[in-house]
Scaffold this motif. Structure first.
Motif, PDB file in Angstrom:
ATOM      1  N   LEU A   9       2.482  -2.026  -7.211  1.00  0.00           N
ATOM      2  CA  LEU A   9       3.179  -3.283  -6.955  1.00  0.00           C
ATOM      3  C   LEU A   9       2.714  -3.831  -5.621  1.00  0.00           C
ATOM      4  CD1 LEU A   9       6.868  -4.275  -7.426  1.00  0.00           C
ATOM      5  CD2 LEU A   9       5.824  -4.562  -5.182  1.00  0.00           C
ATOM      6  N   LEU A  10       2.312  -5.100  -5.597  1.00  0.00           N
ATOM      7  CA  LEU A  10       1.907  -5.756  -4.359  1.00  0.00           C
ATOM      8  C   LEU A  10       2.962  -6.801  -4.002  1.00  0.00           C
ATOM      9  CD1 LEU A  10      -0.111  -6.348  -2.088  1.00  0.00           C
ATOM     10  CD2 LEU A  10      -1.241  -7.979  -3.628  1.00  0.00           C
ATOM     11  N   LEU A  11       3.596  -6.625  -2.845  1.00  0.00           N
ATOM     12  CA  LEU A  11       4.569  -7.589  -2.330  1.00  0.00           C
ATOM     13  C   LEU A  11       3.864  -8.472  -1.316  1.00  0.00           C
ATOM     14  CD1 LEU A  11       7.460  -8.693  -1.920  1.00  0.00           C
ATOM     15  CD2 LEU A  11       7.812  -6.860  -0.243  1.00  0.00           C
ATOM     16  N   VAL A  12       3.732  -9.755  -1.647  1.00  0.00           N
ATOM     17  CA  VAL A  12       3.064 -10.708  -0.766  1.00  0.00           C
ATOM     18  C   VAL A  12       4.144 -11.520  -0.047  1.00  0.00           C
ATOM     19  CG1 VAL A  12       1.409 -12.599  -0.600  1.00  0.00           C
ATOM     20  CG2 VAL A  12       1.128 -10.831  -2.362  1.00  0.00           C
ATOM     21  N   GLY A  13       4.347 -11.206   1.223  1.00  0.00           N
ATOM     22  CA  GLY A  13       5.414 -11.844   1.987  1.00  0.00           C
ATOM     23  C   GLY A  13       6.554 -10.865   2.190  1.00  0.00           C
ATOM     24  N   ALA A  14       6.819 -10.515   3.434  1.00  0.00           N
ATOM     25  CA  ALA A  14       7.838  -9.502   3.717  1.00  0.00           C
ATOM     26  C   ALA A  14       8.849 -10.028   4.724  1.00  0.00           C
ATOM     27  CB  ALA A  14       7.187  -8.217   4.223  1.00  0.00           C
ATOM     28  N   GLY A  15       9.425 -11.190   4.389  1.00  0.00           N
ATOM     29  CA  GLY A  15      10.496 -11.748   5.202  1.00  0.00           C
ATOM     30  C   GLY A  15      11.833 -11.216   4.743  1.00  0.00           C
ATOM     31  N   LYS A  16      12.889 -12.028   4.903  1.00  0.00           N
ATOM     32  CA  LYS A  16      14.238 -11.558   4.575  1.00  0.00           C
ATOM     33  C   LYS A  16      14.399 -11.269   3.086  1.00  0.00           C
ATOM     34  CE  LYS A  16      16.529 -13.705   8.506  1.00  0.00           C
ATOM     35  NZ  LYS A  16      17.524 -14.694   8.978  1.00  0.00           N
ATOM     36  N   MET A  17      13.953 -12.192   2.226  1.00  0.00           N
ATOM     37  CA  MET A  17      14.130 -11.961   0.794  1.00  0.00           C
ATOM     38  C   MET A  17      13.179 -10.886   0.291  1.00  0.00           C
ATOM     39  SD  MET A  17      15.912 -12.498  -1.829  1.00  0.00           S
ATOM     40  CE  MET A  17      16.896 -13.911  -1.320  1.00  0.00           C
ATOM     41  N   ASP A  39       1.159  -8.860   4.298  1.00  0.00           N
ATOM     42  CA  ASP A  39       1.820  -9.763   5.235  1.00  0.00           C
ATOM     43  C   ASP A  39       1.291  -9.445   6.633  1.00  0.00           C
ATOM     44  OD1 ASP A  39       3.623 -11.097   7.013  1.00  0.00           O
ATOM     45  OD2 ASP A  39       5.123 -11.146   5.424  1.00  0.00           O
ATOM     46  N   PRO A  40       0.704 -10.431   7.320  1.00  0.00           N
ATOM     47  CA  PRO A  40       0.170 -10.155   8.656  1.00  0.00           C
ATOM     48  C   PRO A  40       1.245  -9.884   9.695  1.00  0.00           C
ATOM     49  CG  PRO A  40       0.037 -12.497   8.171  1.00  0.00           C
ATOM     50  CD  PRO A  40       0.463 -11.816   6.906  1.00  0.00           C
ATOM     51  N   ALA A  41       2.469 -10.364   9.432  1.00  0.00           N
ATOM     52  CA  ALA A  41       3.551 -10.180  10.409  1.00  0.00           C
ATOM     53  C   ALA A  41       4.878  -9.959   9.686  1.00  0.00           C
ATOM     54  CB  ALA A  41       3.647 -11.392  11.331  1.00  0.00           C
ATOM     55  N   PRO A  42       5.058  -8.779   9.069  1.00  0.00           N
ATOM     56  CA  PRO A  42       6.325  -8.506   8.390  1.00  0.00           C
ATOM     57  C   PRO A  42       7.472  -8.461   9.385  1.00  0.00           C
ATOM     58  CG  PRO A  42       5.009  -6.508   8.525  1.00  0.00           C
ATOM     59  CD  PRO A  42       4.134  -7.633   8.994  1.00  0.00           C
ATOM     60  N   SER A  43       8.687  -8.717   8.901  1.00  0.00           N
ATOM     61  CA  SER A  43       9.844  -8.654   9.782  1.00  0.00           C
ATOM     62  C   SER A  43       9.983  -7.237  10.342  1.00  0.00           C
ATOM     63  CB  SER A  43      11.114  -9.047   9.021  1.00  0.00           C
ATOM     64  OG  SER A  43      11.440  -8.054   8.055  1.00  0.00           O
ATOM     65  N   ALA A  51       7.379   1.863   7.361  1.00  0.00           N
ATOM     66  CA  ALA A  51       6.913   3.026   8.127  1.00  0.00           C
ATOM     67  C   ALA A  51       7.638   4.295   7.689  1.00  0.00           C
ATOM     68  CB  ALA A  51       7.124   2.780   9.620  1.00  0.00           C
ATOM     69  N   ARG A  52       8.952   4.162   7.443  1.00  0.00           N
ATOM     70  CA  ARG A  52       9.737   5.335   7.011  1.00  0.00           C
ATOM     71  C   ARG A  52       9.250   5.882   5.674  1.00  0.00           C
ATOM     72  NH1 ARG A  52      14.291   2.316   8.485  1.00  0.00           N
ATOM     73  NH2 ARG A  52      14.948   2.121   6.301  1.00  0.00           N
ATOM     74  N   HIS A  53       8.800   4.976   4.811  1.00  0.00           N
ATOM     75  CA  HIS A  53       8.408   5.395   3.456  1.00  0.00           C
ATOM     76  C   HIS A  53       6.894   5.498   3.276  1.00  0.00           C
ATOM     77  CE1 HIS A  53      12.427   5.189   1.567  1.00  0.00           C
ATOM     78  NE2 HIS A  53      12.656   4.230   2.446  1.00  0.00           N
ATOM     79  N   GLY A  54       6.152   5.271   4.347  1.00  0.00           N
ATOM     80  CA  GLY A  54       4.704   5.388   4.243  1.00  0.00           C
ATOM     81  C   GLY A  54       4.068   4.312   3.398  1.00  0.00           C
ATOM     82  N   ILE A  55       4.628   3.100   3.427  1.00  0.00           N
ATOM     83  CA  ILE A  55       4.107   1.990   2.625  1.00  0.00           C
ATOM     84  C   ILE A  55       3.060   1.228   3.419  1.00  0.00           C
ATOM     85  CG2 ILE A  55       4.703  -0.189   1.499  1.00  0.00           C
ATOM     86  CD1 ILE A  55       7.487   0.992   0.979  1.00  0.00           C
ATOM     87  N   ALA A  56       1.908   0.987   2.787  1.00  0.00           N
ATOM     88  CA  ALA A  56       0.808   0.297   3.447  1.00  0.00           C
ATOM     89  C   ALA A  56       1.126  -1.183   3.607  1.00  0.00           C
ATOM     90  CB  ALA A  56      -0.478   0.466   2.650  1.00  0.00           C
ATOM     91  N   THR A  57       0.834  -1.735   4.802  1.00  0.00           N
ATOM     92  CA  THR A  57       1.023  -3.157   5.066  1.00  0.00           C
ATOM     93  C   THR A  57      -0.247  -3.710   5.703  1.00  0.00           C
ATOM     94  OG1 THR A  57       1.895  -2.832   7.310  1.00  0.00           O
ATOM     95  CG2 THR A  57       3.485  -2.770   5.506  1.00  0.00           C
ATOM     96  N   GLY A  58      -0.350  -5.041   5.737  1.00  0.00           N
ATOM     97  CA  GLY A  58      -1.480  -5.671   6.401  1.00  0.00           C
ATOM     98  C   GLY A  58      -1.952  -6.902   5.674  1.00  0.00           C
ATOM     99  N   LEU A  59      -3.063  -7.474   6.139  1.00  0.00           N
ATOM    100  CA  LEU A  59      -3.611  -8.688   5.529  1.00  0.00           C
ATOM    101  C   LEU A  59      -4.207  -8.420   4.155  1.00  0.00           C
ATOM    102  CD1 LEU A  59      -5.357 -10.540   8.497  1.00  0.00           C
ATOM    103  CD2 LEU A  59      -3.593 -11.457   6.988  1.00  0.00           C
ATOM    104  N   ALA A  60      -4.812  -7.246   3.983  1.00  0.00           N
ATOM    105  CA  ALA A  60      -5.464  -6.922   2.711  1.00  0.00           C
ATOM    106  C   ALA A  60      -5.312  -5.439   2.420  1.00  0.00           C
ATOM    107  CB  ALA A  60      -6.934  -7.313   2.761  1.00  0.00           C
ATOM    108  N   PRO A  61      -4.136  -5.020   1.930  1.00  0.00           N
ATOM    109  CA  PRO A  61      -3.928  -3.603   1.634  1.00  0.00           C
ATOM    110  C   PRO A  61      -4.923  -3.089   0.587  1.00  0.00           C
ATOM    111  CG  PRO A  61      -1.947  -4.911   1.168  1.00  0.00           C
ATOM    112  CD  PRO A  61      -2.979  -5.846   1.615  1.00  0.00           C
ATOM    113  N   ASP A  62      -5.320  -1.852   0.749  1.00  0.00           N
ATOM    114  CA  ASP A  62      -6.295  -1.233  -0.147  1.00  0.00           C
ATOM    115  C   ASP A  62      -5.575  -0.688  -1.381  1.00  0.00           C
ATOM    116  OD1 ASP A  62      -8.558  -0.178  -1.221  1.00  0.00           O
ATOM    117  OD2 ASP A  62      -8.612   1.589   0.087  1.00  0.00           O
ATOM    118  N   LEU A  63      -5.591  -1.477  -2.457  1.00  0.00           N
ATOM    119  CA  LEU A  63      -4.908  -1.075  -3.686  1.00  0.00           C
ATOM    120  C   LEU A  63      -5.734  -0.029  -4.436  1.00  0.00           C
ATOM    121  CD1 LEU A  63      -3.824  -4.602  -4.983  1.00  0.00           C
ATOM    122  CD2 LEU A  63      -2.405  -2.938  -3.795  1.00  0.00           C
ATOM    123  N   PRO A  64      -5.066   0.962  -5.041  1.00  0.00           N
ATOM    124  CA  PRO A  64      -5.789   2.004  -5.780  1.00  0.00           C
ATOM    125  C   PRO A  64      -6.267   1.534  -7.156  1.00  0.00           C
ATOM    126  CG  PRO A  64      -3.429   2.398  -5.890  1.00  0.00           C
ATOM    127  CD  PRO A  64      -3.615   1.245  -4.964  1.00  0.00           C
TER     128      PRO A  64
END
Length: 273
Positions: A9-17, A39-43, A51-64
């Motif tokens: 699953l790719l979540l594009v945008g990590a603001g409040k919603m 997301d270049p700047a998640p909340s 970070a707690r769950h080890g989820i990759a974030t960034g401009l272009a996450p490396d999808l498997p």
């Protein structure tokens, strides 16, 4: 039931919603190793959660592999610029789930490959506590399995209703999407009125919050209509009747809410053009 998807699953945008959805998915047992955030700047809240769950974030996450679902949770004004960046990530079995207000299925399809499966949904902010209300519509390319996955993702944060007529989403946005703000304004005004009536500000605020929260929960649990619940608490010639007489004048609360919903629906239509 544990939430699971056929692929990443790719979540594009990590603001409040986006963050509220992510919290709901993790609460429902979605494997964090299958989740990626673009997301270049998640909340700060989402960044800590990731970070707690080890989820990759960034401009272009490396999808498997090709994502099962791509959730678009960005501001509607940036979707046209963003979709060409997302397009290369889509696979033949990927469904795009958008929660961008006012962005239509056709508008998304214009930027994506032909026959891309797209679901447009409108959740609301109570999703943050698992009490959201989402209304969704799918295009013709969405398979039953893809619809099930999108339904499970939205149901992780509250109730889900599917409709066939996409044009209704402008009114949905105006009622349930923007609706929490109307309730918060009511709490604000009720507390201020309490202060004007002589209450200490802290007490007035506490009474307003508890009253609206309690009335909302009663409304949710009761099988009675809102009209019947209102009438049940209104004694003839009593204090509530005196207050409602002021609220229900010709251009009172009902008139103002009609105008508010019409204005929000109009803006939703403007965003889609």
């Amino acid at each position: 039931m544990t939430l699971s998807l056929a692929g990443p699953l790719l979540l594009v945008g990590a603001g409040k919603m986006g963050g509220a959805l992510l919290e709901g998915w993790l609460r429902q047992g979605l494997d964090p190793k299958s989740v990626f955030i673009q997301d270049p700047a998640p909340s700060a809240q989402v960044e800590a959660l990731a970070a707690r769950h080890g989820i990759a974030t960034g401009l272009a996450p490396d999808l498997p592999g090709e994502p099962s679902v791509v959730v678009i949770a960005v501001k509607p004004q940036v979707t046209d610029k963003l979709l060409p960046e997302v397009e290369p990530l889509l696979g033949e079995k990927t469904v795009v789930l958008s929660i961008a207000a006012g962005r239509t299925l056709g508008g998304f399809a214009h930027h994506l490959p032909p026959d891309t499966a797209i679901v447009r949904a409108m959740p609301n902010t109570p999703a943050a506590i698992g009490q959201g209300m989402s209304v969704a519509v799918a295009n013709r390319s969405v398979t039953p399995e893809q619809k099930r996955e999108c339904d499970a993702l939205l149901a992780a944060v509250g109730e889900v209703i599917w409709i066939d007529d996409e044009t209704l989403l402008d009114a949905v946005t105006a009622v349930s999407g923007s609706g929490p703000a109307y309730v918060f304004l009511l709490a604000e005004c009720l507390a201020e009125a309490g202060v004007e009536a002589g209450l200490d500000p802290a007490l007035a605020d506490r009474l307003a919050r508890a009253t609206i929260a309690g009335a909302g929960e009663l409304l949710r649990r009761s099988e009675l209509s809102s009209v019947q619940l209102r009438e049940n608490v209104t004694s003839p010639q009593g204090t509530t009747a005196a207050a409602l007489e002021e609220l229900m004048v010709e251009k009172g609360l009902k008139h103002l809410l009609n105008r508010a919903v019409a204005a929000a629906a109009k803006r939703s239509r403007e965003l889609s053009s």
